[in-house]
Enzyme design. Structure first.
Site, PDB file in Angstrom:
ATOM      1  N   ASP A  56       0.577  -1.263  -0.027  1.00  0.00           N
ATOM      2  CA  ASP A  56       0.165  -0.030   0.030  1.00  0.00           C
ATOM      3  C   ASP A  56       0.800   1.122   0.129  1.00  0.00           C
ATOM      4  O   ASP A  56       1.697   1.176   0.800  1.00  0.00           O
ATOM      5  CB  ASP A  56      -0.692   0.199   1.219  1.00  0.00           C
ATOM      6  CG  ASP A  56      -1.633   1.341   1.348  1.00  0.00           C
ATOM      7  OD1 ASP A  56      -2.626   1.450   0.405  1.00  0.00           O
ATOM      8  OD2 ASP A  56      -1.385   2.134   2.244  1.00  0.00           O
ATOM      9  N   TYR A  61       2.920   9.846   0.776  1.00  0.00           N
ATOM     10  CA  TYR A  61       4.008   9.273   1.328  1.00  0.00           C
ATOM     11  C   TYR A  61       5.366   9.786   0.583  1.00  0.00           C
ATOM     12  O   TYR A  61       5.502   9.217  -0.339  1.00  0.00           O
ATOM     13  CB  TYR A  61       3.887   7.832   1.549  1.00  0.00           C
ATOM     14  CG  TYR A  61       2.604   7.260   2.140  1.00  0.00           C
ATOM     15  CD1 TYR A  61       1.960   8.132   2.865  1.00  0.00           C
ATOM     16  CD2 TYR A  61       2.081   5.883   1.596  1.00  0.00           C
ATOM     17  CE1 TYR A  61       0.583   7.678   3.468  1.00  0.00           C
ATOM     18  CE2 TYR A  61       1.048   5.549   2.408  1.00  0.00           C
ATOM     19  CZ  TYR A  61       0.248   6.268   3.177  1.00  0.00           C
ATOM     20  OH  TYR A  61      -0.942   6.057   3.678  1.00  0.00           O
ATOM     21  N   LYS A  84      -3.668   6.000  -3.581  1.00  0.00           N
ATOM     22  CA  LYS A  84      -4.654   6.525  -3.191  1.00  0.00           C
ATOM     23  C   LYS A  84      -4.731   7.955  -4.170  1.00  0.00           C
ATOM     24  O   LYS A  84      -4.022   8.376  -4.730  1.00  0.00           O
ATOM     25  CB  LYS A  84      -4.282   7.165  -1.643  1.00  0.00           C
ATOM     26  CG  LYS A  84      -4.437   5.951  -0.613  1.00  0.00           C
ATOM     27  CD  LYS A  84      -3.936   6.272   0.655  1.00  0.00           C
ATOM     28  CE  LYS A  84      -3.618   4.861   1.521  1.00  0.00           C
ATOM     29  NZ  LYS A  84      -2.408   4.318   1.150  1.00  0.00           N
ATOM     30  N   SER A 240       0.454   3.349  16.311  1.00  0.00           N
ATOM     31  CA  SER A 240       1.768   4.120  16.467  1.00  0.00           C
ATOM     32  C   SER A 240       2.868   3.802  17.052  1.00  0.00           C
ATOM     33  O   SER A 240       3.845   4.423  17.229  1.00  0.00           O
ATOM     34  CB  SER A 240       1.417   5.677  16.540  1.00  0.00           C
ATOM     35  OG  SER A 240       0.488   6.133  15.831  1.00  0.00           O
ATOM     36  N   GLY A 241       2.715   2.453  17.822  1.00  0.00           N
ATOM     37  CA  GLY A 241       3.964   2.053  18.309  1.00  0.00           C
ATOM     38  C   GLY A 241       3.567   1.365  19.681  1.00  0.00           C
ATOM     39  O   GLY A 241       4.329   0.399  20.091  1.00  0.00           O
TER      40      GLY A 241
END
Length: 341
Positions: A56, A61, A84, A240-241
């Protein structure tokens, strides 16, 4: 190496096969730190060796860098690829480019939201050029959410713009066979449900909102998807982690340092995982896959070590007693689908 796969087939347009572990190609494009070409190549090589066949990406990005790096990585290979629409990139100077402090070592570009018919067609054309592909399998309308647009009014204006323009373009592209499926890639389940109730969508990419920490999407959105045969790709399975690192100093949740309530809840989940001889990261990866609508989970990662760590999580077997313990302790919704319990 082989990897477990899941198949989506809706509307007689042909099946799509997802590896349960997908590759989220944002970090490889210089997210939060520079990533060299050699490091990017080594990461992609490790992903392919691990058996990952779903990738993806997005124009956002690395301001195009993710798509151009995917070009070299997938040349001569057969994989499922999603990108996208919703932003167009225009050249600028290094000093005035977007993403300063977020994207490192990227082209000098500015981004502009555009969910119109023509903007969608132009975005796909640019993505095909950057990736070198002759077809993008899945297109997601990117970031139609409050997180990006700030106010309900601004979001609604973008949703209306998309339904009047970009949505019609995606319908046409799918009907022509230029793309095989479309949906939206968002950070909140509510706008995804709004869209699903108003259009003929195939797959949604939901980032960070169906995890061991958050299951509100079970209330209405995920049942709607299951009832209509809409597939769901889960991004951000570690929030996120924090669900990968555990409740440690400096852990991140939703791209910011984790709040005390998050650390406390994660510590409680982690303790139950330890009691069942299970790594937190393994449980966090496997949990979304228990839902029948979920097709793939796509954590990010840079470097062969992180790819291999994700592959280990994808291969993990979670004892059913763990899910039962999380539910009995109020750490997992009772209606959350899980493995054998």
């Amino acid at each position: 190496m082989s990897m477990k796969t899941r198949t989506w087939d809706r509307g007689g347009r042909g099946a799509l096969t997802f590896t349960e572990l997908g590759f989220g190609a944002a970090p490889i494009a210089g997210l939060y730190r520079p990533v060299s070409e050699a490091e990017a190549d080594a990461t992609f090589a490790a992903a392919w060796e691990a058996g990952i066949r779903y990738y993806d990406t997005a124009p956002l990005y690395g301001l195009g860098l993710s798509e151009t790096r995917l070009n070299r990585a997938l040349r001569g290979k057969v994989a499922l690829v999603s990108s996208k629409i919703g932003r167009l990139l225009t050249p600028t100077t290094p000093e005035t480019r977007d993403g300063l402090g977020k994207w490192f070592g990227v082209p000098a570009r500015r981004e502009r939201y555009d969910y119109s018919y023509d903007g969608t067609m132009r975005s796909l054309e640019f993505s095909l050029e950057r990736t070198g592909l002759d077809r993008i399998d899945i297109l997601y309308a990117h970031d139609l959410d409050l997180f990006n647009h700030g106010t309900p009014e601004a979001l609604q204006a973008r949703l209306d713009e998309f339904m009047a323009g970009g949505y019609q373009a995606l319908l046409s592209l799918r009907d022509q066979g230029v793309i095989r499926a479309f949906g939206a890639g968002v950070n909140e389940w509510q706008p995804a449900q709004w869209l699903a109730e108003r259009g003929d969508f195939d797959i949604f990419l939901l980032a960070g909102r169906y995890t061991l920490l958050e299951q509100e999407a079970l209330t209405s959105f995920l049942p709607l998807c299951a009832s209509r045969g809409i597939g769901v790709v889960v991004g951000g399975p570690y929030n996120s982690g924090v669900l990968a690192t555990g409740a440690r100093p400096g852990a991140f949740y939703n791209y910011d340092p984790a709040q005390d309530w998050v650390l406390a809840r994660v510590a409680a989940i982690e303790a139950i995982c330890a009691a069942h001889d299970t790594r937190l990261v393994d449980a966090a990866f496997q949990f979304p896959l228990c839902h029948p609508a979920v097709l793939s989970v796509i954590p990010g990662g840079v470097g062969p070590e992180q790819v291999q760590a994700n592959a280990r999580a994808a291969a993990a077997v979670i004892p059913g007693a763990l899910w039962s313990a999380l539910k009995s302790n109020g750490l997992l919704r009772e209606d959350a689908p899980v493995g054998d319990a």
